[in-house]
Design a protein around this motif. Structure first.
Motif, PDB file in Angstrom:
ATOM      1  N   ASN A 322      22.771  22.053  41.642  1.00 37.57           N
ATOM      2  CA  ASN A 322      23.384  21.993  40.727  1.00 37.57           C
ATOM      3  C   ASN A 322      22.548  20.976  39.448  1.00 37.57           C
ATOM      4  O   ASN A 322      21.959  21.878  38.671  1.00 37.57           O
ATOM      5  N   GLU A 323      22.330  20.176  40.142  1.00 39.25           N
ATOM      6  CA  GLU A 323      20.183  19.565  39.733  1.00 39.25           C
ATOM      7  C   GLU A 323      19.559  20.922  39.786  1.00 39.25           C
ATOM      8  O   GLU A 323      18.210  20.249  38.894  1.00 39.25           O
ATOM      9  N   LEU A 324      19.273  22.155  40.668  1.00 43.21           N
ATOM     10  CA  LEU A 324      18.498  22.287  40.570  1.00 43.21           C
ATOM     11  C   LEU A 324      18.282  23.420  39.310  1.00 43.21           C
ATOM     12  O   LEU A 324      17.843  24.169  38.164  1.00 43.21           O
ATOM     13  N   ASN A 325      19.804  23.315  38.675  1.00 40.56           N
ATOM     14  CA  ASN A 325      21.048  24.481  37.874  1.00 40.56           C
ATOM     15  C   ASN A 325      19.725  24.320  35.925  1.00 40.56           C
ATOM     16  O   ASN A 325      19.467  24.419  35.823  1.00 40.56           O
ATOM     17  N   ARG A 326      20.116  22.846  36.882  1.00 40.86           N
ATOM     18  CA  ARG A 326      19.997  21.780  35.204  1.00 40.86           C
ATOM     19  C   ARG A 326      18.850  21.553  35.194  1.00 40.86           C
ATOM     20  O   ARG A 326      18.212  21.379  33.908  1.00 40.86           O
ATOM     21  N   ARG A 327      17.488  21.555  35.402  1.00 36.26           N
ATOM     22  CA  ARG A 327      16.498  22.283  35.387  1.00 36.26           C
ATOM     23  C   ARG A 327      16.080  23.512  35.239  1.00 36.26           C
ATOM     24  O   ARG A 327      14.684  23.825  35.518  1.00 36.26           O
ATOM     25  N   GLY A 328      16.308  24.520  35.721  1.00 37.47           N
ATOM     26  CA  GLY A 328      16.240  25.905  35.940  1.00 37.47           C
ATOM     27  C   GLY A 328      15.577  26.071  37.018  1.00 37.47           C
ATOM     28  O   GLY A 328      14.523  27.542  36.702  1.00 37.47           O
ATOM     29  N   LEU A 329      15.033  25.380  37.397  1.00 36.81           N
ATOM     30  CA  LEU A 329      14.751  26.389  38.970  1.00 36.81           C
ATOM     31  C   LEU A 329      15.639  26.554  40.157  1.00 36.81           C
ATOM     32  O   LEU A 329      16.754  26.618  40.478  1.00 36.81           O
ATOM     33  N   ALA A 330      14.948  27.993  40.092  1.00 32.19           N
ATOM     34  CA  ALA A 330      15.703  28.843  41.018  1.00 32.19           C
ATOM     35  C   ALA A 330      14.645  29.112  42.785  1.00 32.19           C
ATOM     36  O   ALA A 330      13.861  29.195  42.325  1.00 32.19           O
ATOM     37  N   ALA A 331      15.051  28.575  43.091  1.00 33.32           N
ATOM     38  CA  ALA A 331      14.989  27.636  44.757  1.00 33.32           C
ATOM     39  C   ALA A 331      15.681  28.369  45.828  1.00 33.32           C
ATOM     40  O   ALA A 331      17.063  27.547  45.628  1.00 33.32           O
ATOM     41  N   PRO A 332      15.839  28.649  47.306  1.00 31.49           N
ATOM     42  CA  PRO A 332      16.628  29.261  48.108  1.00 31.49           C
ATOM     43  C   PRO A 332      16.973  28.121  48.688  1.00 31.49           C
ATOM     44  O   PRO A 332      16.397  26.807  49.215  1.00 31.49           O
ATOM     45  N   VAL A 333      18.135  27.677  49.250  1.00 32.26           N
ATOM     46  CA  VAL A 333      18.861  26.371  49.172  1.00 32.26           C
ATOM     47  C   VAL A 333      19.690  27.323  50.034  1.00 32.26           C
ATOM     48  O   VAL A 333      20.517  27.988  51.015  1.00 32.26           O
ATOM     49  N   SER A 334      19.449  26.381  51.126  1.00 30.51           N
ATOM     50  CA  SER A 334      19.856  26.860  53.280  1.00 30.51           C
ATOM     51  C   SER A 334      20.919  25.023  53.427  1.00 30.51           C
ATOM     52  O   SER A 334      20.292  24.548  53.574  1.00 30.51           O
TER      53      SER A 334
END
Length: 517
Positions: A322-334
């Motif tokens: 959610n925090e990444l989405n708030r900042r518009g960051l598309a990052a692989p999460v595992s």
């Protein structure tokens, strides 16, 4: 049982889409029965007071062209015992509204598709058996909410229905109390924005009455639903309970989708880290399909929980996403054994330290034992494993060196970065045995503090006064300990090379201790 009011009728008997055209000040009037427009004059006969008058504008005009809605409003409000309100099917004009406001008589306008016979039955049910109609309306509300969920309208669509059916402001929150979505206006909207719910019950904020209902099991909720208004009643609480039940299904559906996406993304990351991603063009293409820009450098970020278990690790993973989405960051999460791994893309304009500090502060409010560690930049997919290993070393050593109160970066480890690379080599172990191992053995056998004393001595650059104060010992005690260090280790602190060797060996001592971890 409390008397049925016009407000009750609006929320528990009239069809969706009914609006209050005028006279809302009289919403508390008691409704005793229903009166419908007759086929012959007089339009309404034998009124005893407290009835809810039902009529269609075109039917009234067909009965008598002079029988406009405003005339009916005036007559019904001026009766010896006036009616409780008027429910009308058809157009309502300015003159009708003015007459209703002047008489303070509620004027409710039905949607054009409404069936007056059905409306009469619903109001009659409510007046004659309030509890049964209350339960029936609750079940209807839940059915409507689940239909909206199945239709894919999501949390905002469900809140829209609840706001309409309760005439209150509503909001949905994540488990940590963060606002996810809301529908409302005025002071109630502001109150819901300021609210951070954490338990079921009633509260007051900004002069607004608020009811909070947990979403999902009350002992293990997945979020919270709140209703706010100047005054709440039993129907508001019933609607909140039904709404929370429907939202639990909606959130479960969301979580199932997120879990599937997370597995897909986790497999993608695992394949790259294990070297099983295949050829580079195919991996880049797969990453693009998942929404990642793999042409940028990436940094491994580990969000570690000391008390990790599958439940709180899943919540942490969702919170990070959610925090990444708030900042518009598309990052692989595992998700890993006790941490969440993010391979963060680093654009030329990215302020990495500022970003990681912000992420840590945001998540620390909900996860008190959270520790964030980062590796160095990986220029390509082949370097991702190296960046992850650096983040792991920053996590292990950084907590010892700096404590958990900051972002632990591998680049901050200084000379430890070299020692980490050497920690499994025989050369480092030999060097350690020749310099510090005797002191470590002595401390273990005698429960002494010689290594702690040596560490403080180095940290204070050999200043005896500052070192004794830091250790809370007398200067003579410090001098005795330093002499014992010289005797046991065979190393002379007054010799520059042996001084440096002990300083380096002390740092090797910390690195070698991480092998057990």
């Amino acid at each position: 049982m409390a008397p049925v009011t016009v407000r009750d009728v609006l929320r528990l008997a009239l069809p969706s889409g009914t609006t209050v055209a005028a006279g809302w000040v009289g919403q508390g009037r008691q409704v005793n029965w229903v009166a419908t427009l007759r086929a012959t004059l007089p339009a309404f006969a034998e009124l005893r007071g407290g009835e809810l008058a039902l009529l269609a504008v075109d039917a009234a005009l067909a009965l008598d062209p002079r029988l406009t809605l405003r005339i009916l409003v005036r007559r019904l409000s001026q009766a010896p015992v006036p009616v409780a309100g008027i429910v009308v099917l058809g157009p309502v004009v300015v003159e009708d509204i003015a007459a209703s406001e002047e008489a303070q008589l509620p004027l409710l306008q039905l949607p054009s598709h409404a069936d007056l016979k059905e409306v009469e039955r619903e109001v009659t049910r409510l007046v004659s058996d309030y509890e049964a109609q209350f339960e029936r309306r609750g079940a209807q509300l839940y059915d409507l909410l689940t239909q909206k969920s199945l239709a894919g309208q999501g949390v905002p669509g469900l809140l829209e229905v609840l706001a309409e059916r309760t005439s209150q402001s509503v909001a949905c929150y994540a488990l940590n109390g963060e606002l996810r979505a809301q529908r409302g206006k005025g002071s109630a909207r502001i109150a819901l924005q300021a609210l951070r719910p954490s338990t079921r019950g009633e509260t007051t904020l900004l002069n607004q009455q608020i009811w909070v209902e947990p979403i999902g099991p009350r002992n293990y909720p997945t979020g919270y639903l709140a209703l706010a208004g100047s005054a709440l009643d039993a129907w508001d609480r019933e609607a909140a309970e039904r709404g929370a039940a429907a939202l639990a299904l909606e959130l479960a559906k969301e979580q199932a989708v997120q879990a599937a996406e997370e597995r897909l993304r986790g497999d993608f990351v695992s394949n790259i880290l294990s070297g099983a991603a295949g050829d580079l063009p195919a991996a880049l293409q797969r990453g693009q399909e998942l929404g990642y820009n793999l042409s940028l450098p990436h940094v491994a970020m580990l969000f570690n929980l000391e008390d990790a278990n599958p439940a709180n690790l899943a919540r942490l993973s969702g919170g990070v996403q959610n925090e990444l989405n708030r900042r518009g960051l598309a990052a692989p999460v595992s998700r890993r054994e006790s941490s969440v791994l993010v391979m963060l893309p680093v654009a030329p304009t990215t302020r990495l330290r500022e970003l990681t500090d912000q992420l840590r502060e945001r998540l620390l409010a909900d996860y008190k034992n959270l520790v964030l560690a980062i590796g160095n930049q990986a220029a390509n997919l082949g370097d991702w494993r190296r960046s992850l290993e650096e983040a792991e070393q920053a996590l292990l050593l950084g907590r010892q060196l700096f404590g958990p109160g900051r972002v632990l970066a591998f680049s901050d480890l200084g000379v430890y970065r070299l020692l980490v690379r050497l920690r499994e080599t025989p050369e480092l172990w030999t060097f350690y045995r020749e310099t510090l191992s005797k002191l470590a053995d002595y401390d273990t056998r005698q429960r002494a503090d010689l290594i702690k004393t040596l560490d403080a001595y180095f940290n204070h650059l050999g200043n005896l006064r500052a070192t004794s104060e830091a250790l809370h010992v007398h200067r003579n005690t410090l001098l005795y300990r330093l002499e014992r260090i010289k005797e046991i280790s065979g190393m002379d602190l007054d010799n520059a090379e042996e001084h440096f060797a002990l300083w380096l060996a002390l740092r090797a001592h910390r690195v070698l201790a991480t092998l057990e971890e």
